[in-house]
Design an enzyme around this catalytic site. Structure first.
Site, PDB file in Angstrom:
ATOM      1  N   SER A  30       0.817  -1.220   0.000  1.00 27.73           N
ATOM      2  CA  SER A  30       0.000   0.000   0.000  1.00 27.73           C
ATOM      3  C   SER A  30       0.849   1.268   0.000  1.00 27.73           C
ATOM      4  O   SER A  30       0.431   2.297  -0.536  1.00 27.73           O
ATOM      5  CB  SER A  30      -0.943  -0.016   1.203  1.00 27.73           C
ATOM      6  OG  SER A  30      -0.205  -0.151   2.409  1.00 27.73           O
ATOM      7  N   ALA A  85       7.832  -1.639   3.921  1.00 28.91           N
ATOM      8  CA  ALA A  85       8.330  -2.708   4.804  1.00 28.91           C
ATOM      9  C   ALA A  85       7.286  -2.965   5.878  1.00 28.91           C
ATOM     10  O   ALA A  85       6.429  -2.114   6.151  1.00 28.91           O
ATOM     11  CB  ALA A  85       9.647  -2.306   5.446  1.00 28.91           C
ATOM     12  N   GLY A  97       7.342  -8.836   3.129  1.00 28.63           N
ATOM     13  CA  GLY A  97       6.638 -10.001   2.611  1.00 28.63           C
ATOM     14  C   GLY A  97       5.226 -10.147   3.129  1.00 28.63           C
ATOM     15  O   GLY A  97       4.559 -11.141   2.839  1.00 28.63           O
ATOM     16  N   GLY A  99       2.792  -8.783   2.009  1.00 32.02           N
ATOM     17  CA  GLY A  99       1.945  -8.887   0.817  1.00 32.02           C
ATOM     18  C   GLY A  99       2.371 -10.039  -0.088  1.00 32.02           C
ATOM     19  O   GLY A  99       1.817 -10.218  -1.174  1.00 32.02           O
ATOM     20  N   GLU A 105      10.949  -8.760  -4.540  1.00 30.17           N
ATOM     21  CA  GLU A 105      11.428  -7.532  -3.875  1.00 30.17           C
ATOM     22  C   GLU A 105      12.904  -7.646  -3.526  1.00 30.17           C
ATOM     23  O   GLU A 105      13.665  -6.695  -3.675  1.00 30.17           O
ATOM     24  CB  GLU A 105      10.622  -7.268  -2.604  1.00 30.17           C
ATOM     25  CG  GLU A 105       9.200  -6.806  -2.892  1.00 30.17           C
ATOM     26  CD  GLU A 105       8.367  -6.613  -1.637  1.00 30.17           C
ATOM     27  OE1 GLU A 105       7.419  -5.824  -1.690  1.00 30.17           O
ATOM     28  OE2 GLU A 105       8.651  -7.242  -0.602  1.00 30.17           O
ATOM     29  N   LYS A 123       5.940   1.405  11.612  1.00 29.17           N
ATOM     30  CA  LYS A 123       6.764   0.268  11.164  1.00 29.17           C
ATOM     31  C   LYS A 123       8.134   0.252  11.840  1.00 29.17           C
ATOM     32  O   LYS A 123       8.886  -0.704  11.700  1.00 29.17           O
ATOM     33  CB  LYS A 123       6.955   0.314   9.644  1.00 29.17           C
ATOM     34  CG  LYS A 123       5.671   0.385   8.828  1.00 29.17           C
ATOM     35  CD  LYS A 123       4.917  -0.914   8.876  1.00 29.17           C
ATOM     36  CE  LYS A 123       3.669  -0.929   8.030  1.00 29.17           C
ATOM     37  NZ  LYS A 123       3.881  -0.947   6.608  1.00 29.17           N
TER      38      LYS A 123
HETATM   39  O1  LIG Z   1       5.133  -8.313   0.205  1.00 28.34           O
HETATM   40  C1  LIG Z   1       4.882  -7.163   0.479  1.00 28.34           C
HETATM   41  C2  LIG Z   1       5.873  -6.144   0.791  1.00 28.34           C
HETATM   42  O2  LIG Z   1       7.022  -6.597   1.435  1.00 28.34           O
HETATM   43  C3  LIG Z   1       5.355  -4.840   1.340  1.00 28.34           C
HETATM   44  O3  LIG Z   1       6.293  -3.870   0.971  1.00 28.34           O
HETATM   45  C4  LIG Z   1       5.182  -4.809   2.845  1.00 28.34           C
HETATM   46  O4  LIG Z   1       4.291  -5.846   3.231  1.00 28.34           O
HETATM   47  C5  LIG Z   1       4.634  -3.461   3.336  1.00 28.34           C
HETATM   48  O5  LIG Z   1       3.386  -3.241   2.790  1.00 28.34           O
HETATM   49  P1  LIG Z   1       2.500  -1.978   3.186  1.00 28.34           P
HETATM   50  O6  LIG Z   1       3.181  -0.784   2.601  1.00 28.34           O
HETATM   51  O7  LIG Z   1       1.166  -2.243   2.549  1.00 28.34           O
HETATM   52  O8  LIG Z   1       2.403  -1.939   4.671  1.00 28.34           O
END
Ligand SMILES: O=C[C@H](O)[C@H](O)[C@H](O)COP(=O)(O)O
EC number: 5.3.1.6
Length: 234
Positions: A30, A85, A97, A99, A105, A123
């Site tokens: 996202s 992340a 990971g 997602g 990546e 985060k």
């Molecule tokens: O596999 C997904 C990735 O590593 C994403 O970058 C990670 O999960 C962060 O996602 P978000 O920005 O939606 O929190």
């Protein structure tokens, strides 16, 4: 400001590092999606860049936003990868990971001169591990692979429940590479570099979500503004 606005702010700050002619790794999730959208606006205004997406979802987003794409077969390096992340520690080690895109990546980040991590400041953690660690595995021989993963955890002083990730429809989640993911609830990872090495040595493990020494900087957006943290030189 809500979480989504913070993510967009972090993405906008990372975009300031992008110059004409750059070859970019495009992250997944996202937060990275905001970066792709903002990059698309700059491309529409004349910026010349080319991107390598880290997932089929990002490929679709980039195409929708008019960002030209290529592959790591056609170009030999990337200038910057911008990615989100799930957790970031003070050494700028990451868990990624959530997602399911960790494999592509990591390939893309490793091919980049710099990796900029963008995130809202929730985060940022003192130690990795509260977020379940994704381990991408081959379905064949999963029982043996799980036992080897448990041993690697024990050797590295951690333990916790593991579960094969399910998609929203209840079926096993399958990655873009056709693999499965085991999520491990470890709580606190005492030595992320050692655990990363131990997991990488297991034959049935394709990749894991520990990104060690890959992030060059982190852009964290919070209620009090944006912090840019550079990785300390070893
Ligand atoms: O596999 C997904 C990735 O590593 C994403 O970058 C990670 O999960 C962060 O996602 P978000 O920005 O939606 O929190």
């Amino acid at each position: 400001m809500n979480m989504d606005q913070l993510k967009r702010q972090a993405a906008a700050r990372a975009l300031e590092e992008v110059r004409d002619g750059m070859q970019l790794g495009l992250g997944t999730g996202s937060t990275a999606k905001h970066f792709v959208e903002l990059l698309g606006e700059r491309v529409a205004a004349g910026l010349k860049v080319i991107g390598v997406p880290t997932s089929e979802a990002t490929r679709a987003d980039a195409m929708r936003c008019g960002v030209p794409l290529t592959t790591l077969d056609e170009i030999d390096h990337l200038d910057i990868t911008v990615d989100g992340a799930d957790e970031i520690d003070p050494e700028l080690n990451l868990i990624k990971g959530g997602g399911g895109a960790l494999l592509r990546e990591k390939i893309v980040a490793a091919a980049s001169d710099r990796m900029i991590v963008i995130a809202d400041d929730s985060k940022w953690v003192p130690a990795l591990g509260k977020f379940p660690l994704p381990v991408e595995v081959i379905p064949f021989g999963l029982g043996a692979t799980r036992r080897a993963i448990e041993k690697a955890f024990a050797d590295c002083g951690v333990s916790g429940q593991m579960a094969v990730r399910k998609a929203k429809d209840g079926h096993v989640f399958v990655t873009d590479g056709g693999h499965w993911i085991v999520d491990a609830q470890l709580g606190r990872i005492v030595d992320p570099p050692s655990l990363a090495k131990a997991l990488s040595a297991i034959p049935g493990v394709v990749e894991h979500g520990l990104f060690i020494g890959l992030a060059s900087s982190a852009v964290l957006a919070g209620g009090e503004g944006i912090r840019v943290i550079e990785r300390r030189k070893p």
